[in-house]
Each structure stands twice: as C-alpha cells, then as structure tokens.
Design a protein around this motif. Structure first.
Motif, short mmCIF file in Angstrom:
data_model
loop_
_atom_site.label_atom_id
_atom_site.label_comp_id
_atom_site.label_asym_id
_atom_site.label_seq_id
_atom_site.Cartn_x
_atom_site.Cartn_y
_atom_site.Cartn_z
N GLY A 73 0.81 -1.21 0.00
CA GLY A 73 0.00 0.00 0.00
C GLY A 73 0.84 1.26 0.00
O GLY A 73 2.04 1.23 0.26
N ASP A 74 0.21 2.35 -0.33
CA ASP A 74 0.80 3.68 -0.26
C ASP A 74 0.11 4.41 0.89
O ASP A 74 -1.12 4.39 0.97
CB ASP A 74 0.58 4.45 -1.57
CG ASP A 74 1.32 3.79 -2.72
OD1 ASP A 74 2.55 3.71 -2.64
OD2 ASP A 74 0.66 3.37 -3.69
N GLU A 75 0.88 5.03 1.73
CA GLU A 75 0.31 5.64 2.93
C GLU A 75 0.81 7.06 3.13
O GLU A 75 1.94 7.40 2.80
CB GLU A 75 0.68 4.83 4.18
CG GLU A 75 0.38 3.36 4.12
CD GLU A 75 -1.09 3.01 3.97
OE1 GLU A 75 -1.95 3.86 4.28
OE2 GLU A 75 -1.37 1.88 3.54
N LYS A 76 -0.07 7.88 3.70
CA LYS A 76 0.33 9.19 4.19
C LYS A 76 0.82 8.96 5.61
O LYS A 76 0.10 8.41 6.44
CB LYS A 76 -0.85 10.16 4.17
CG LYS A 76 -0.48 11.52 4.72
CD LYS A 76 -1.51 12.56 4.43
CE LYS A 76 -1.19 13.90 5.03
NZ LYS A 76 0.15 14.28 5.23
N MET A 77 2.04 9.34 5.86
CA MET A 77 2.62 9.09 7.18
C MET A 77 2.92 10.41 7.89
O MET A 77 3.01 11.46 7.27
CB MET A 77 3.89 8.26 7.07
CG MET A 77 5.07 9.00 6.47
SD MET A 77 6.60 8.06 6.67
CE MET A 77 7.67 9.00 5.60
N HIS A 78 3.07 10.28 9.19
CA HIS A 78 3.57 11.38 10.01
C HIS A 78 4.99 10.98 10.37
O HIS A 78 5.24 9.84 10.79
CB HIS A 78 2.72 11.56 11.26
CG HIS A 78 1.30 11.92 10.92
ND1 HIS A 78 0.91 13.20 10.65
CD2 HIS A 78 0.21 11.15 10.77
CE1 HIS A 78 -0.37 13.22 10.36
NE2 HIS A 78 -0.83 11.98 10.42
N TYR A 79 5.92 11.90 10.17
CA TYR A 79 7.34 11.59 10.34
C TYR A 79 8.01 12.63 11.22
O TYR A 79 7.77 13.83 11.06
CB TYR A 79 8.03 11.56 8.97
CG TYR A 79 9.54 11.50 9.04
CD1 TYR A 79 10.18 10.30 9.30
CD2 TYR A 79 10.32 12.63 8.86
CE1 TYR A 79 11.56 10.23 9.38
CE2 TYR A 79 11.70 12.57 8.93
CZ TYR A 79 12.31 11.37 9.19
OH TYR A 79 13.68 11.31 9.27
N GLN A 80 8.86 12.15 12.12
CA GLN A 80 9.64 13.04 12.98
C GLN A 80 11.07 12.50 13.04
O GLN A 80 11.28 11.36 13.47
CB GLN A 80 9.04 13.08 14.39
CG GLN A 80 9.78 13.99 15.33
CD GLN A 80 9.43 15.45 15.13
OE1 GLN A 80 8.27 15.77 14.97
NE2 GLN A 80 10.41 16.31 15.14
N LYS A 81 12.02 13.31 12.59
CA LYS A 81 13.44 12.94 12.73
C LYS A 81 13.86 13.33 14.14
O LYS A 81 13.83 14.50 14.51
CB LYS A 81 14.28 13.67 11.69
CG LYS A 81 15.74 13.33 11.76
CD LYS A 81 16.49 14.06 10.65
CE LYS A 81 17.97 13.74 10.72
NZ LYS A 81 18.71 14.42 9.66
N LEU A 82 14.24 12.35 14.95
CA LEU A 82 14.60 12.60 16.34
C LEU A 82 16.08 12.94 16.48
O LEU A 82 16.45 13.83 17.23
CB LEU A 82 14.24 11.40 17.22
CG LEU A 82 12.76 10.99 17.17
CD1 LEU A 82 12.53 9.73 17.99
CD2 LEU A 82 11.87 12.12 17.64
N THR A 83 16.93 12.18 15.78
CA THR A 83 18.37 12.45 15.69
C THR A 83 18.79 12.06 14.28
O THR A 83 17.95 11.69 13.47
CB THR A 83 19.19 11.63 16.73
OG1 THR A 83 19.11 10.24 16.39
CG2 THR A 83 18.68 11.84 18.15
N ASP A 84 20.09 12.10 14.01
CA ASP A 84 20.57 11.72 12.68
C ASP A 84 20.18 10.29 12.32
O ASP A 84 19.98 9.97 11.15
CB ASP A 84 22.09 11.86 12.57
CG ASP A 84 22.52 13.31 12.47
OD1 ASP A 84 21.67 14.17 12.16
OD2 ASP A 84 23.71 13.60 12.71
N ASN A 85 20.06 9.43 13.31
CA ASN A 85 19.78 8.02 13.03
C ASN A 85 18.48 7.49 13.65
O ASN A 85 18.12 6.35 13.41
CB ASN A 85 20.95 7.13 13.47
CG ASN A 85 21.23 7.25 14.96
OD1 ASN A 85 21.68 8.28 15.42
ND2 ASN A 85 20.97 6.19 15.70
N LEU A 86 17.77 8.30 14.42
CA LEU A 86 16.51 7.86 15.02
C LEU A 86 15.33 8.56 14.34
O LEU A 86 15.30 9.79 14.25
CB LEU A 86 16.46 8.17 16.52
CG LEU A 86 17.32 7.30 17.42
CD1 LEU A 86 17.22 7.78 18.86
CD2 LEU A 86 16.93 5.84 17.32
N HIS A 87 14.39 7.74 13.87
CA HIS A 87 13.26 8.24 13.11
C HIS A 87 11.96 7.66 13.68
O HIS A 87 11.87 6.45 13.89
CB HIS A 87 13.40 7.83 11.64
CG HIS A 87 14.75 8.12 11.09
ND1 HIS A 87 15.06 9.31 10.48
CD2 HIS A 87 15.89 7.38 11.07
CE1 HIS A 87 16.32 9.29 10.10
NE2 HIS A 87 16.85 8.14 10.45
#
Length: 139
Positions: A73-87
């Motif tokens: 499926g294709d989804e609309k997501m909510h995204y937050q970059k917490l650090t350079d490597n944590l998402h």
C-alpha cells in the motif's frame, strides 16, 4: 658581552628555523543514516516489509508473511526525525491497521507498535502489540 651577542644570535637563528607544529586535523567519516528518500527492509518475526520512504509524508510498503502471502500500500505518514539516526513514523492504513515505528538506521533496529481491529477485544474492538524488527537499507 662579546660572547653573549653570538649566543643570542645563534639562539634567535635556531628559533626562527624551527618549524612550528601544524595543528593536526582528523577527519572522521560519517555514515548517512537518512531515512527519507531511501528504501529499507524490516524483518519482523512473522513478516518482512520492504518500504520506500518517498518523502517526509508518503511511504510505500510491501509485506511478505512467512507463508509467502504479500500485501502492499501507499500511505500518508507522520514523520519526525529525532536524531541523525533515530526516526519516528506513524500511519493508519485503509483497513484501520495503525503502525508506529521507531527506526534506528545506525544500529539496524525497529521498535514497532501495531493497533488493529479485533472483534474479540473488549477494548472498542481493537487490539495492539509491540514488535521488534531488524532494519537494513536496500537498493
């Protein structure tokens, strides 16, 4: 005094010829742990998911379970970059299946929380569970 003048001149000559130490610069290569714009594979105990994180609001997923059954499926997501490597990501699929994930792209780990329709549940007909997975970038 006659002996002191040549001694001072010799000392000044030696000091002016001595090369000062250059500051040492160490370049430490850094890896790119960016999730957005990349593809990843997440291996969970019951399935494998290939995910393309198209931008910070859209992703495409395809799962294959242990029996070989696929879904995508294709989804609309909510995204937050917490650090350079944590998402941190969250999305709700068309059937109501809700996914929240904490992906560590450096260490290759995923902590997922799934919430889904469950007619046997006494909690508004929904159940949920935590699932651990392994993450790797793919081409």
């Amino acid at each position: 005094m006659k002996k002191l003048i040549p001694l001072i001149c010799a000392t000044l000559l030696l000091c002016s010829c001595t090369k000062k130490a250059e500051p040492v610069t160490t370049v430490i290569p850094t890896a790119d742990y960016t999730l957005i714009g990349h593809k990843g594979k997440i291996t969970f105990p019951e399935m494998t998911a290939e995910v393309y994180y198209e931008n910070d609001s859209i992703l495409h997923w395809k799962t294959t379970d242990t029996a070989g059954k696929t879904a995508e499926g294709d989804e609309k997501m909510h995204y937050q970059k917490l650090t350079d490597n944590l998402h941190f990501l969250n999305w709700i699929e068309k059937d109501g299946f809700t996914v929240s994930q904490l992906i560590d792209t450096q260490n290759g780990t995923v902590k997922a929380f799934w919430s889904f329709h469950d007619p046997k549940s006494d909690k508004a007909g929904r159940s949920s569970l935590f699932v651990d997975g392994k993450f790797e970038f793919i081409k």
